[in-house]
Design a protein around this motif. Structure first.
Motif, mmCIF file in Angstrom:
data_model
loop_
_atom_site.group_PDB
_atom_site.id
_atom_site.type_symbol
_atom_site.label_atom_id
_atom_site.label_comp_id
_atom_site.label_asym_id
_atom_site.label_seq_id
_atom_site.Cartn_x
_atom_site.Cartn_y
_atom_site.Cartn_z
ATOM 1 N N PHE A 31 -4.126 12.597 -19.564
ATOM 2 C CA PHE A 31 -4.325 11.523 -18.589
ATOM 3 C C PHE A 31 -4.931 12.025 -17.282
ATOM 4 O O PHE A 31 -5.522 11.249 -16.540
ATOM 5 N N ALA A 32 -4.742 13.296 -16.979
ATOM 6 C CA ALA A 32 -5.264 13.823 -15.712
ATOM 7 C C ALA A 32 -6.693 14.335 -15.870
ATOM 8 O O ALA A 32 -7.363 14.608 -14.891
ATOM 9 N N ILE A 41 -6.409 4.071 -24.683
ATOM 10 C CA ILE A 41 -5.174 3.656 -23.991
ATOM 11 C C ILE A 41 -4.307 2.832 -24.955
ATOM 12 O O ILE A 41 -3.093 3.049 -25.057
ATOM 13 N N SER B 150 -8.048 14.276 -10.109
ATOM 14 C CA SER B 150 -7.325 14.213 -11.380
ATOM 15 C C SER B 150 -6.046 13.383 -11.234
ATOM 16 O O SER B 150 -5.644 12.688 -12.162
ATOM 17 N N LEU B 151 -5.447 13.423 -10.042
ATOM 18 C CA LEU B 151 -4.249 12.594 -9.828
ATOM 19 C C LEU B 151 -4.617 11.111 -9.873
ATOM 20 O O LEU B 151 -3.906 10.296 -10.454
ATOM 21 N N VAL B 153 -7.168 9.804 -11.433
ATOM 22 C CA VAL B 153 -7.500 9.465 -12.830
ATOM 23 C C VAL B 153 -6.206 9.219 -13.602
ATOM 24 O O VAL B 153 -6.086 8.234 -14.352
ATOM 25 N N ALA B 154 -5.202 10.076 -13.387
ATOM 26 C CA ALA B 154 -3.932 9.915 -14.104
ATOM 27 C C ALA B 154 -3.263 8.603 -13.705
ATOM 28 O O ALA B 154 -2.766 7.857 -14.567
ATOM 29 N N ASN B 157 -4.985 5.762 -15.390
ATOM 30 C CA ASN B 157 -4.683 5.732 -16.830
ATOM 31 C C ASN B 157 -3.289 5.163 -17.081
ATOM 32 O O ASN B 157 -3.095 4.375 -18.010
ATOM 33 N N PHE B 158 -2.321 5.552 -16.244
ATOM 34 C CA PHE B 158 -0.961 5.024 -16.432
ATOM 35 C C PHE B 158 -0.903 3.523 -16.131
ATOM 36 O O PHE B 158 -0.163 2.782 -16.762
ATOM 37 N N GLN B 160 -3.286 1.379 -16.673
ATOM 38 C CA GLN B 160 -3.843 0.717 -17.856
ATOM 39 C C GLN B 160 -2.866 0.789 -19.025
ATOM 40 O O GLN B 160 -2.773 -0.136 -19.836
ATOM 41 N N LEU B 161 -2.140 1.915 -19.119
ATOM 42 C CA LEU B 161 -1.185 2.083 -20.227
ATOM 43 C C LEU B 161 -0.059 1.054 -20.123
ATOM 44 O O LEU B 161 0.316 0.427 -21.129
ATOM 45 N N ILE B 458 2.837 8.967 -8.901
ATOM 46 C CA ILE B 458 1.569 9.700 -8.707
ATOM 47 C C ILE B 458 0.887 9.205 -7.438
ATOM 48 O O ILE B 458 0.364 9.992 -6.648
#
Lengths: 63, 777
Positions: A31-32, A41, B150-151, B153-154, B157-158, B160-161, B458
């Motif tokens: 994810f990072a 996803i 990157s944080l 992006v994470a 992503n979370f 969206q999850l 995050i």
């Protein structure tokens, strides 16, 4: 099948840790790294829901 | 890390072969618009981004940007190539196929490709775009530069999850299903009956089963169903027939259709209203975002009055809530649709049963048989229902139900009771299952909440880290700003993370003592761009991967002459240990850089105007100030004379300004439009006493220079003016003019140390070149 309460608790703990670990693993890794597509996803979401079902089965609740 | 050379072949505007050589120094490249400066910048970006150039990402450039990357007139047999060599000999070679596919090859220990393009390359349009961007866009641009990409992006992503988990688990659909099942269950139990579906099942089990083996609801429901069916089997054929008619009569298809119609109409109204309103708000939002000044008021899409940005945000929030209402209604619509189709299916199934067949064959009323047979033959639509289908379904199946209701009124109570018990059991079971479904997805809801919490954690980490880093960078921005704008009443320029919103970074400052939340409120275009340059350079200064080169493409376009000069000071003060690759179309600035930057650390090159794609980018072999004028000597001598005059105007203005020579008063704007004649006159009149040259250890008047100034002035007043007005200067005259001007300009630069007489200031306030041979007292 019968199990004693200790091993049932352990199973439940294992399932719980598994989802938490999975989230930690995602955070530190995939994810990072990059933005995932909606398909990717959805796939991860499905894996987590499957893990949740498995956890419910451990708890004796039918999924 | 230093770039030693860049070789291009058929890349963008490059022809067969062109090379930019830096001699491992910083470099300033001058060229007219379109001369090909940016091709070198594009080549660096192409390598750093692994095969793409951001500003070429558009619908016309092709999948691999091949339509923009490759020279349009490249021979079919030739591939486009980029080769970038570093000072340590390491090299990156890129071959680009006609399809735009590229192959990278590395040689040596180091590589340019480890560099982050956003912290290495800055173009003018990016500076302007950055300052004009919203807080959210600044956040998106700066976060990767702060090393927190990157944080982010994470976190995204979370987010969206969590959304996907909520969607896939179908939690809202499950809630609607429970609501619907409860309504049906309450319709088949008496007011005094059990309020829990499980209790209803247990009660029915107790009534029809003497001793259930298991008291779980599933087991009780199954045993009760078997018992009721058994009783129905045991009853006479007439009773079974009556029970079937009862079951048919009890199907509430009519009510389901009425509810479905009400929901459909409701949905249509809500959706129509929401769509209209949403379109208006989105239209206003788009126009607002396209507005140069986003903080200004805009016209409210609903009432037309002026509203502030915060109010628009409130509108957008309401529209989101309105769309959520549409979504809920849509779910209800689908649930009611499923219900109507299920009831219709049940009517058809019951009508096809043997018990109903016996009823219609023996019925005394001849109208019953065709009505029920039509219902038995009715084909129920699968997933959708048009109004015509609904009307037909209502007509055909409704008549069969009505016939059953009429017949059931005359049935004895035993059969009616069994049929009702079966109906109650069925609805109770449906409700329990729906409730269990909701319970199952509740766990999924908790999982989604857990994921959202990870995202929130995050974001908190991003806020905490970015606040610390931004504080440090703000110090650099402030220092650079004060070099570019010394003594100006714009202070405490800094980056800020707003407390009230995630995903936002903005620039704040103090303007004439007042705190301002945005530079866009008061700063001029030039000052804003200057601020953007400071932010980029502050980021680049913190980026210490191998002391990366900094590439600046025409970034001083909107700065005035004074502030351009300050950029030189800034580069010298902050980046003397880094390689800087400057590309500019500003000849004055290029000339100024050449005069004042350290010649041992900098290289200066000029590009010739672009002629044809086949010839490609061409370097000018000449390095003198007047070389651009010499280019025109053969073909257009009048242009050559005119160019010479312009070059001398620019060059002398800088010398005279730095020497601080007083010039005679001129009226109005003429003060800002002085020409070489004004400057030469001043140099002659003051220079007689002040301009000295060291001969055998002592200073004497530099009479050779005074004579050269006079000669240049004389020719400029005659031939150069003639060149710009009557266009009848001969090639010989133009050449003579250029030579004389070149000699005059040469007098102001030391032949020994190559520095201008204005290079340094002594303790006594005298100007002198670096070695002191030339002096201006």
């Amino acid at each position: 099948m019968t199990t004693d309460s200790t091993s049932a608790d352990e199973d439940a703990d294992r399932a719980e840790i598994s989802i938490t670990d999975k989230l930690k693993e995602l955070r530190a890794g995939r994810f990072a790294e990059d933005s995932l597509t909606s398909g990717e996803i959805d796939e991860v979401a499905q894996q987590l829901l499957d893990m949740l079902k498995a956890e419910a089965t451990h708890d004796g609740v039918p999924s | 890390m230093r770039i030693s050379r860049i070789d291009l072949s058929w890349f963008r505007g490059a022809g067969d072969s062109v090379t930019l050589e830096t001699r491992d120094r910083s470099i300033s490249v001058y060229g007219d618009n379109g001369a090909g400066k940016s091709c070198f910048v594009d080549a660096i970006e192409y390598v750093l981004r692994g095969g793409r150039v951001e500003h070429l990402r558009h619908e016309y450039s092709g999948r691999n940007q091949e339509k923009a990357i490759l020279n349009t007139h490249r021979p079919d047999s030739e591939a486009a190539r980029i080769s970038i060599t570093l000072a340590d000999g390491a090299r990156t070679d890129v071959a680009i196929a006609p399809s735009g596919a590229s192959v990278f090859e590395e040689e040596g220990d180091s590589t340019l490709r480890i560099l982050d393009c956003a912290r290495t390359v800055l173009r003018q349009d990016e500076v302007s775009k950055f300052i004009h961007s919203t807080k959210g866009e600044k956040y998106s641009v700066l976060l990767p530069l702060l090393g927190l990409g990157s944080l982010e992006v994470a976190a995204e992503n979370f987010r969206q999850l969590a959304k996907s988990v909520r969607k896939q688990s179908g939690i809202s659909e499950a809630a609607v299903a429970v609501k619907s099942a409860r309504a049906r269950f309450e319709g088949v139990v008496d007011d005094a009956g059990p309020d829990s579906a499980e209790t209803a099942i247990l009660e029915l089990c107790k009534k029809f089963v003497s001793e259930p083996h298991d008291h779980s609801w599933e087991h009780c429901a199954a045993e009760a169903e078997r018992a009721i069916d058994g009783r129905l089997e045991d009853t006479s054929a007439l009773e079974r027939q009556q029970a079937a008619v009862e079951r048919l009569a009890k199907i509430e298809l009519g009510a389901a259709i009425d509810e479905f119609r009400a929901v459909t109409s409701d949905l249509a109204q809500v959706a129509d209203r929401a769509v209209q309103s949403r379109l208006a708000v989105l239209e206003a939002t788009r126009s607002h975002l396209g507005n140069d000044d986003q903080d200004s008021a805009i016209a409210c899409p609903s009432c037309g009055r002026e509203i502030e940005k915060a109010e628009l945000c409130e509108h957008v929030r309401k529209e989101i809530s309105s769309l959520e209402e549409v979504k809920a209604k849509s779910e209800m619509y689908r649930e009611h649709l499923r219900r109507v189709l299920a009831f219709a299916g049940r009517v058809v199934t019951v009508c096809q049963s043997d018990d109903i067949e016996r009823w219609i064959v023996g019925a005394s009323d001849p109208r019953i048989e065709p009505v029920v047979r039509a219902a038995a033959d009715f084909s129920v639509p699968q997933d959708t229902l048009t109004e015509e289908q609904l009307a037909e379904l209502q007509d055909v199946l409704g008549e069969a139900i009505s016939a059953a209701v009429a017949a059931a009124a005359f049935h004895p109570p035993a059969a009616t009771e069994l049929a009702r018990a079966k109906e109650r059991l069925s609805e109770a079971r449906t409700l329990v299952e729906a409730e269990q479904g909701l319970e199952a997805v509740r766990a999924a809801g908790e999982l989604a909440d857990q994921i959202s919490q990870v995202e929130a954690d995050i974001r908190e980490e991003i806020r905490s880290q970015s606040t610390d880093i931004i504080e440090e960078i703000s110090g650099d921005v402030q220092r650079m700003w004060s070099i570019l704008h010394p003594g100006e009443p714009i202070e405490q320029v800094r980056l800020e993370v707003p407390q009230d919103s995630d995903k936002a970074i903005d620039i704040a400052l103090k303007f004439h003592g007042k705190d301002l939340s945005s530079p866009r409120l008061t700063l001029s275009e030039g000052n804003r761009n200057s601020l953007g340059l400071c932010v980029f350079l502050a980021m680049a200064a913190r980026y210490e991967v191998g002391a990366a080169p900094i590439v600046l493409d025409d970034v001083i376009v909107s700065l005035d002459r004074g502030h351009r000069g300050m950029v030189v000071d800034l580069l010298e003060a902050e980046f003397s240990d880094r390689q800087v690759l400057l590309f500019t179309h500003d000849r004055d600035w290029h000339a100024e850089l050449r005069q004042h930057l350290d010649g041992s650390a900098w290289t200066f090159r000029s590009l010739l105007p672009f002629r044809t794609p086949t010839e490609g980018i061409r370097w000018s072999d000449r390095t003198g100030t007047l070389d651009d004028a010499r280019v025109h000597l053969e073909s257009r001598p009048d242009t050559a004379a005119n160019e010479a005059r312009k070059a001398v105007d620019v060059e002398l203005a800088m010398h005279v300004e730095r020497l601080g020579l007083p010039l005679p008063f001129a009226r109005g704007a003429r003060n800002d439009h002085r020409t070489a004649h004004d400057f030469l006159q001043a140099l002659v009149s003051h220079g007689k006493k002040k301009f000295q040259v060291q001969v055998d250890g002592s200073y004497e008047a530099n009479l050779e220079a005074i004579d050269a100034f006079k000669a240049a002035d004389k020719l400029l007043m005659t031939w150069a003016n003639r060149g710009s007005h009557s266009e009848d200067v001969t090639a010989g005259e133009a050449e003579r003019l250029i030579d004389v001007c070149s000699t005059a300009l040469g007098q102001l630069t030391c032949t020994s140390c190559s520095k201008p007489v204005s290079f340094a200031t002594t303790r006594r306030g005298h100007h002198q070149c670096n070695c002191g041979i030339l002096r201006w007292k």
